[in-house]
Design an enzyme around this catalytic site. Structure first.
Site, PDB file in Angstrom:
ATOM      1  N   LEU C  75       0.800  -1.211   0.000  1.00 46.67           N
ATOM      2  CA  LEU C  75       0.000   0.000   0.000  1.00 46.67           C
ATOM      3  C   LEU C  75       0.844   1.277   0.000  1.00 46.67           C
ATOM      4  O   LEU C  75       0.320   2.375   0.179  1.00 46.67           O
ATOM      5  CB  LEU C  75      -0.971  -0.032   1.182  1.00 46.67           C
ATOM      6  N   CYS C  76       2.163   1.145  -0.215  1.00 48.46           N
ATOM      7  CA  CYS C  76       3.038   2.327  -0.308  1.00 48.46           C
ATOM      8  C   CYS C  76       2.863   3.010  -1.663  1.00 48.46           C
ATOM      9  O   CYS C  76       2.737   2.346  -2.691  1.00 48.46           O
ATOM     10  CB  CYS C  76       4.501   1.914  -0.151  1.00 48.46           C
ATOM     11  N   MET C 113       8.802   4.419   5.423  1.00 46.17           N
ATOM     12  CA  MET C 113       8.884   3.037   4.937  1.00 46.17           C
ATOM     13  C   MET C 113      10.110   2.855   4.041  1.00 46.17           C
ATOM     14  O   MET C 113      10.722   1.780   4.036  1.00 46.17           O
ATOM     15  CB  MET C 113       7.621   2.636   4.171  1.00 46.17           C
ATOM     16  N   ASP C 128      23.542 -12.188   4.235  1.00 43.98           N
ATOM     17  CA  ASP C 128      23.845 -13.045   3.079  1.00 43.98           C
ATOM     18  C   ASP C 128      25.349 -13.234   2.886  1.00 43.98           C
ATOM     19  O   ASP C 128      25.811 -14.333   2.585  1.00 43.98           O
ATOM     20  CB  ASP C 128      23.243 -12.424   1.808  1.00 43.98           C
TER      21      ASP C 128
END
Lengths: 158, 158, 158, 158, 158, 158
Positions: C75-76, C113, C128
């Site tokens: 929803l950004c 965000m 990673d």
């Protein structure tokens, strides 16, 4: 409820686990149409003899769209498609641009969503390129016409 | 030929130059449907009271799909959408899932392709989630119903 | 319920409509850490003086990750970020790689965000690159530390 | 060292902060070529009169590639391009496919990377479509030929 | 230094060459949490009985996020995941939303980064949907809890 | 005309059908250069001893770019690359940054486009990071130098 394979026993959406499925050759063909006024269809037909025509742009968009399927459809598996073919034809009798897409894969899951996505993106691209001339176009009749490979066997639309 | 704005004078496809257009508030609403058997529609309806239902997944896919429009449609401008709303409803009388999407932008170009793409991706997602139960579904009637803002004024489908 | 702005009155998820908001300069800073064993931290520290070190790769991944926020968070809004800055530091006392990200925008909606996503992607990249040496690392303490611009005013974490 | 704006004072790579820059109309044009054997060039030329020719596919790939620039180049800002135009021409004298791309934006930062990326992706696509016939092609002479708008003023290549 | 497999002998970052590895069934499970105030947790819990709740949106974002791992983490291999499952639960005692993700692949490399990315994107989405109510949330405890398949054998977190 | 495999018998562009090809180990190496003024090359060289240098950023961008090849080149197959290696070196005698990329795959189609795309994206990134100092740089000599695996056998550039 067992037919809705995209939910687990607790009701959560999931990507279906295909780890144990066999990798077989799978193929799917989908069709769809963009319906428009005769005048708009004529605009596309008149462009067709030139380079950069509407159908060529839409055809490429459809091929590229097939590759974006797992980005678009939340529960689709990422797939290494081995073939994508998209064709567009004008049908003056129905004032329609008809689109056919065939995708193939040697893998563990079917490719009908890839074929349907290719048709949808090609249809949207036809719409985009002609929308300045006609806002009342309609995209429709997007459906699976053939599917083969995998456990559920071959499907042919009537 | 002047109505096909996606081609330049030499016949090359192009992204239309909107540099000199005014940035105004633009809105577009599109609709479409997924047609299926009564049994399949009942499967979706029965899921609807639970979390993770088909319509919720498709609704989110539609919102995210609107944002991918410039990646999918070759000549669409990249846009900073200010609003995306997607709604799905069951119509038992027509054995249909009906989808409506509205996009907004304060910018230099219309957002009808974003609304149409949202509807298409939501429809494909409904198809994907129910396809194990029904291979004969049909996506159709995807069209623009409202458009406002910009030089060409307001459009309302009849 | 009015505080959950990502749902409309019918309970559907939506991208909040910011069409009528003012375009102001907005900034957000987020932080987070990757916790690991002293031995693993030493491996990163020993690399740091060479080109291609772990922190440089993670820093770039964080910057690129901020740009992918609207692709990842349903929803950004898609945003035209005007600045992204990501920094990583080793804290031997806490056996931690500390990550700070600041994003800026002149626009209609906040960028917290984007800053949080930059921190998350940088943290995952540290993980990673070192995971062959240490499987028990832990990513944590990802939070907003500063936010300014927009109607809700300035926020500073305690 | 101040000329390498993509590093901060501590030596970290960063996306340059353009928050305070003026939004002005910016334009950039880049060029490049794919060099090949006369036989290969003839293959492309012979296709050119048909739909789906090599140059049309490459032209569309270039336009779409311009839109992917912030996904590809780590420190490029995401931009809402207002115009992308890509042209390809055959030069039999130099056994070359020549590519020209022009991008425009009303915004806070230049668009030369978008124009250069469009040329590069179009060149790679030419290569891809002809590589079965000729593995010794060479992509070269990719450079900026014009840039206007922004604080640094207009640039014209000699 | 040999444990940092993402660097070659010259110190350059690289995608590890797995060409010669066996394609085996691999699975990885990761966990993480979003910590918040009791009031905020209650907001999510009260939504949970309705369609379109916070947890459903975050669950889908997590599944889609797993598929974007190679786009986000620079040195991750592109993979054809065969299964992605994401679950979210509320723990009122700890004021936490707990997230668990499991990914599977029949392939040449492990899928722990995909599981960790799914958890991270789901956590960011929870944050996004509730941030209007609570700016002091914290994402944490993201870690690998199980890994099987491949040469390094099975890993279980204590 | 049969050498242009990306067109079918009707002249439509297509993704070549590789369903029936053998999955073999395939490798491709490409090279290319960014040519610049001696002053600009010195700027890069002086950065090279620090973290976050130009060559490291470009190297990562090249690796990530290789993974985006099917998104960029319309008719390329999506592939699960098993190895990507990118190296950059300064050649003061030619005032050039030289780039070499090698990609590997165990699959049904060659990876030369992936190697060429990695070189192109790395070259564009070098350009981006130094463009504030030098607008007259030129990207060139992008070509395939080695290819092995598959039916057409091994190719070595002269």
């Amino acid at each position: 409820m067992s037919t809705l394979t995209h939910f687990d026993e607790s009701g959560n959406a999931r990507m279906v686990d295909v780890s144990d499925k066999d990798a077989t050759e799978r193929s799917a063909t989908a069709k769809g149409s963009v319906y428009m006024s005769p005048t708009t269809l004529a605009l596309i037909r008149d462009r067709e003899v030139k380079k950069g025509d509407v159908l060529t742009v839409a055809q490429l968009a459809g091929i590229m769209g097939a590759k974006r399927t797992p980005d678009l459809i939340p529960l689709c598996h990422p797939l290494a498609l081995t073939s994508v073919k998209v064709e567009l034809q004008l049908d003056a009798a129905r004032n329609a641009v008809d689109i056919t897409a065939t995708c193939k894969l040697v893998g563990k899951t079917g490719v009908e969503m890839e074929a349907l996505t290719a048709v949808s993106v090609a249809a949207l691209t036809v719409y985009d390129m002609v929308k300045a001339a006609d806002k009342s176009m309609r995209i429709g009749d997007i459906r699976l016409v053939h599917k083969s490979g995998g456990k559920s066997g071959t499907y042919e639309a009537l």
